[in-house]
Each structure stands twice: as C-alpha cells, then as structure tokens.
Design a protein around this motif. Sequence first.
Motif, PDB file in Angstrom:
ATOM      1  N   ALA A 109       0.832  -1.098  -0.117  1.00 25.38           N
ATOM      2  CA  ALA A 109       0.063  -0.081   0.093  1.00 25.38           C
ATOM      3  C   ALA A 109       0.857   1.265  -0.087  1.00 25.38           C
ATOM      4  N   GLY A 110       0.559   2.277  -0.855  1.00 27.23           N
ATOM      5  CA  GLY A 110       1.164   3.552  -0.938  1.00 27.23           C
ATOM      6  C   GLY A 110       2.533   3.399  -1.750  1.00 27.23           C
ATOM      7  N   LYS A 111       2.976   2.379  -2.225  1.00 28.34           N
ATOM      8  CA  LYS A 111       4.265   2.100  -2.986  1.00 28.34           C
ATOM      9  C   LYS A 111       3.930   2.643  -4.674  1.00 28.34           C
ATOM     10  N   ARG A 112       5.096   2.799  -5.295  1.00 26.88           N
ATOM     11  CA  ARG A 112       4.842   3.240  -6.663  1.00 26.88           C
ATOM     12  C   ARG A 112       4.591   2.193  -7.298  1.00 26.88           C
TER      13      ARG A 112
END
Length: 79
Positions: A49-52
């Motif tokens: 979650a929240g990664k590129r």
Amino acid sequence: MKQISFAQAEHQNKKKVTRRERFLAQMNALVPWQRLIDALSPSYFPNSAGKRGRPPIGLERMLRIYFLQQWYALADEAL
C-alpha cells in the motif's frame, strides 16, 4: 420491489449449464480457497500500500490462475 437487470433476466431463462459453469462449480467444491488465502495472505505483498508502480493482482485471482495453469499445463502467455 427491485427491478432486475437485462443480464439477470437473461440468466433466469437459461436452461442449459455450460461446461465452464460445471468446471467452475467443481473447482469451487474441491479447492478450499479461503483456507489457502488465509495461509498465504501474510506473505503475499504485505506492505504494497502506498508504493509506486502497478498494484499487485489479488491473491484469490492469482491462486485461481496458478491452479488453471497447472491443471491444463498452460504457459504464462496462454493464460
């Protein structure tokens, strides 16, 4: 009373069960999907979650793809 959609109306009039529907029903009856998902979920992209980048495909979908690949001896490209 809720109005039904065209797809639901078409499905209600359907009489013949297709090979695909029979196969999927057998697959759901034979494989304990929820137990597999519970066992594998802690190690399947736990902190994505929240990664590129593109998000990973869901675990349940990937399990079904892997099972189909093994049962029918398909290459990755065939799926």
